[in-house]
Design a protein around this motif. Sequence first.
Motif, PDB file in Angstrom:
ATOM      1  N   GLN A 156     -21.075   5.717 -21.253  1.00 51.40           N
ATOM      2  CA  GLN A 156     -20.571   4.764 -20.259  1.00 51.40           C
ATOM      3  C   GLN A 156     -21.440   3.507 -20.215  1.00 51.40           C
ATOM      4  O   GLN A 156     -22.667   3.586 -20.276  1.00 51.40           O
ATOM      5  CB  GLN A 156     -20.530   5.413 -18.871  1.00 51.40           C
ATOM      6  CG  GLN A 156     -19.517   6.546 -18.746  1.00 51.40           C
ATOM      7  CD  GLN A 156     -18.090   6.068 -18.923  1.00 51.40           C
ATOM      8  OE1 GLN A 156     -17.697   5.030 -18.398  1.00 51.40           O
ATOM      9  NE2 GLN A 156     -17.304   6.836 -19.661  1.00 51.40           N
ATOM     10  N   SER A 157     -20.813   2.360 -20.098  1.00 57.14           N
ATOM     11  CA  SER A 157     -21.501   1.067 -20.092  1.00 57.14           C
ATOM     12  C   SER A 157     -21.944   0.660 -18.692  1.00 57.14           C
ATOM     13  O   SER A 157     -21.120   0.514 -17.791  1.00 57.14           O
ATOM     14  CB  SER A 157     -20.587  -0.015 -20.662  1.00 57.14           C
ATOM     15  OG  SER A 157     -21.116  -1.301 -20.404  1.00 57.14           O
ATOM     16  N   GLY A 158     -23.244   0.449 -18.535  1.00 54.68           N
ATOM     17  CA  GLY A 158     -23.772  -0.018 -17.256  1.00 54.68           C
ATOM     18  C   GLY A 158     -23.332  -1.433 -16.942  1.00 54.68           C
ATOM     19  O   GLY A 158     -23.207  -1.813 -15.776  1.00 54.68           O
ATOM     20  N   ILE A 159     -23.078  -2.239 -17.980  1.00 52.15           N
ATOM     21  CA  ILE A 159     -22.647  -3.620 -17.753  1.00 52.15           C
ATOM     22  C   ILE A 159     -21.234  -3.655 -17.177  1.00 52.15           C
ATOM     23  O   ILE A 159     -20.942  -4.418 -16.254  1.00 52.15           O
ATOM     24  CB  ILE A 159     -22.739  -4.429 -19.057  1.00 52.15           C
ATOM     25  CG1 ILE A 159     -24.205  -4.592 -19.475  1.00 52.15           C
ATOM     26  CG2 ILE A 159     -22.082  -5.807 -18.886  1.00 52.15           C
ATOM     27  CD1 ILE A 159     -24.402  -5.306 -20.795  1.00 52.15           C
ATOM     28  N   VAL A 160     -20.357  -2.805 -17.711  1.00 53.49           N
ATOM     29  CA  VAL A 160     -18.995  -2.736 -17.181  1.00 53.49           C
ATOM     30  C   VAL A 160     -19.026  -2.250 -15.730  1.00 53.49           C
ATOM     31  O   VAL A 160     -18.356  -2.803 -14.858  1.00 53.49           O
ATOM     32  CB  VAL A 160     -18.115  -1.808 -18.047  1.00 53.49           C
ATOM     33  CG1 VAL A 160     -16.778  -1.540 -17.359  1.00 53.49           C
ATOM     34  CG2 VAL A 160     -17.882  -2.428 -19.405  1.00 53.49           C
ATOM     35  N   ALA A 161     -19.830  -1.219 -15.466  1.00 47.63           N
ATOM     36  CA  ALA A 161     -19.950  -0.701 -14.101  1.00 47.63           C
ATOM     37  C   ALA A 161     -20.500  -1.769 -13.161  1.00 47.63           C
ATOM     38  O   ALA A 161     -20.037  -1.917 -12.028  1.00 47.63           O
ATOM     39  CB  ALA A 161     -20.855   0.533 -14.083  1.00 47.63           C
ATOM     40  N   ALA A 162     -21.451  -2.541 -13.646  1.00 50.90           N
ATOM     41  CA  ALA A 162     -22.044  -3.609 -12.826  1.00 50.90           C
ATOM     42  C   ALA A 162     -20.992  -4.644 -12.434  1.00 50.90           C
ATOM     43  O   ALA A 162     -20.947  -5.108 -11.286  1.00 50.90           O
ATOM     44  CB  ALA A 162     -23.183  -4.273 -13.582  1.00 50.90           C
ATOM     45  N   GLY A 163     -20.149  -5.001 -13.398  1.00 50.05           N
ATOM     46  CA  GLY A 163     -19.093  -5.967 -13.111  1.00 50.05           C
ATOM     47  C   GLY A 163     -18.141  -5.470 -12.044  1.00 50.05           C
ATOM     48  O   GLY A 163     -17.720  -6.232 -11.165  1.00 50.05           O
ATOM     49  N   LYS A 164     -17.803  -4.187 -12.094  1.00 50.66           N
ATOM     50  CA  LYS A 164     -16.896  -3.608 -11.097  1.00 50.66           C
ATOM     51  C   LYS A 164     -17.555  -3.547  -9.721  1.00 50.66           C
ATOM     52  O   LYS A 164     -16.902  -3.785  -8.699  1.00 50.66           O
ATOM     53  CB  LYS A 164     -16.461  -2.217 -11.553  1.00 50.66           C
ATOM     54  CG  LYS A 164     -15.573  -2.242 -12.795  1.00 50.66           C
ATOM     55  CD  LYS A 164     -15.200  -0.840 -13.265  1.00 50.66           C
ATOM     56  CE  LYS A 164     -14.303  -0.901 -14.494  1.00 50.66           C
ATOM     57  NZ  LYS A 164     -13.966   0.447 -15.020  1.00 50.66           N
ATOM     58  N   ILE A 165     -18.845  -3.238  -9.696  1.00 51.16           N
ATOM     59  CA  ILE A 165     -19.560  -3.201  -8.414  1.00 51.16           C
ATOM     60  C   ILE A 165     -19.611  -4.605  -7.806  1.00 51.16           C
ATOM     61  O   ILE A 165     -19.418  -4.780  -6.600  1.00 51.16           O
ATOM     62  CB  ILE A 165     -20.980  -2.644  -8.607  1.00 51.16           C
ATOM     63  CG1 ILE A 165     -20.910  -1.152  -8.954  1.00 51.16           C
ATOM     64  CG2 ILE A 165     -21.825  -2.844  -7.342  1.00 51.16           C
ATOM     65  CD1 ILE A 165     -22.231  -0.567  -9.407  1.00 51.16           C
ATOM     66  N   VAL A 189     -28.033   0.058 -19.573  1.00 52.39           N
ATOM     67  CA  VAL A 189     -26.822  -0.387 -20.271  1.00 52.39           C
ATOM     68  C   VAL A 189     -26.052   0.794 -20.850  1.00 52.39           C
ATOM     69  O   VAL A 189     -24.867   0.970 -20.586  1.00 52.39           O
ATOM     70  CB  VAL A 189     -27.161  -1.391 -21.394  1.00 52.39           C
ATOM     71  CG1 VAL A 189     -25.901  -1.736 -22.183  1.00 52.39           C
ATOM     72  CG2 VAL A 189     -27.762  -2.663 -20.813  1.00 52.39           C
ATOM     73  N   CYS A 190     -26.725   1.608 -21.655  1.00 53.57           N
ATOM     74  CA  CYS A 190     -26.074   2.736 -22.320  1.00 53.57           C
ATOM     75  C   CYS A 190     -26.430   4.017 -21.575  1.00 53.57           C
ATOM     76  O   CYS A 190     -27.574   4.469 -21.625  1.00 53.57           O
ATOM     77  CB  CYS A 190     -26.533   2.829 -23.773  1.00 53.57           C
ATOM     78  SG  CYS A 190     -26.251   1.319 -24.718  1.00 53.57           S
TER      79      CYS A 190
END
Length: 208
Positions: free
Chosen positions: A61-70, A55-56
Amino acid sequence: MTRVLVVEDQAMLRESLCTTINAQPDMEIVGSLSDASQSIAAAKKNKPDVILMDVCTEHDQSGIVAAGKIKETCPDIKIIIMTGMPEITFVQQAKDAGVDSFMYKNVGTDELLAIIRSTMEGYTTFPRAQQGIFGGSAALSEIEIDILRLVCETKSRKEIAAELFLSEGTVKRHISDILAKTGHSNILKLAVHAVSNGYIVPRMNGKE
């Protein structure tokens, strides 16, 4: 062979995860990163079957935000979010981002591998929400958590009301309910407690 991309900012843990996964006869590491913002390009380039995403990560950088974009561009890639923090909204944020599973870093190796395999088989794994973690017996509602998060970000009552489209009176009433549920007498002291214990993590870069 399940192709795995690991995103973890702690070098020792990242190397340990890669070694463990590479030792499995049905898995292989196709990349490892410390910054979640780089995982979007890496997902397209390395074509993993599953991403193990912290996550952090590095550079806040947020892993959750990156996950949503992926998930928006590569919906077939499975994503497992992992964290060592007890933040009370990470699980719901992960679900909203469309991830496939969520786990805490204190799981054992066997459970980690089982979660990867079951996720690849189409099953989801999410921990139960923690109840009463601020000392009270009642769980906070979604709007109460939103208000507490904004207090932790040093927003004034007026700013909180504007951001959540509420009246200041409504915000004041919710704060009273939060204090009653948690047993705290002061919202600022509760905010300090929440941040220092990792229950609330102020917004990271890229967070929406």
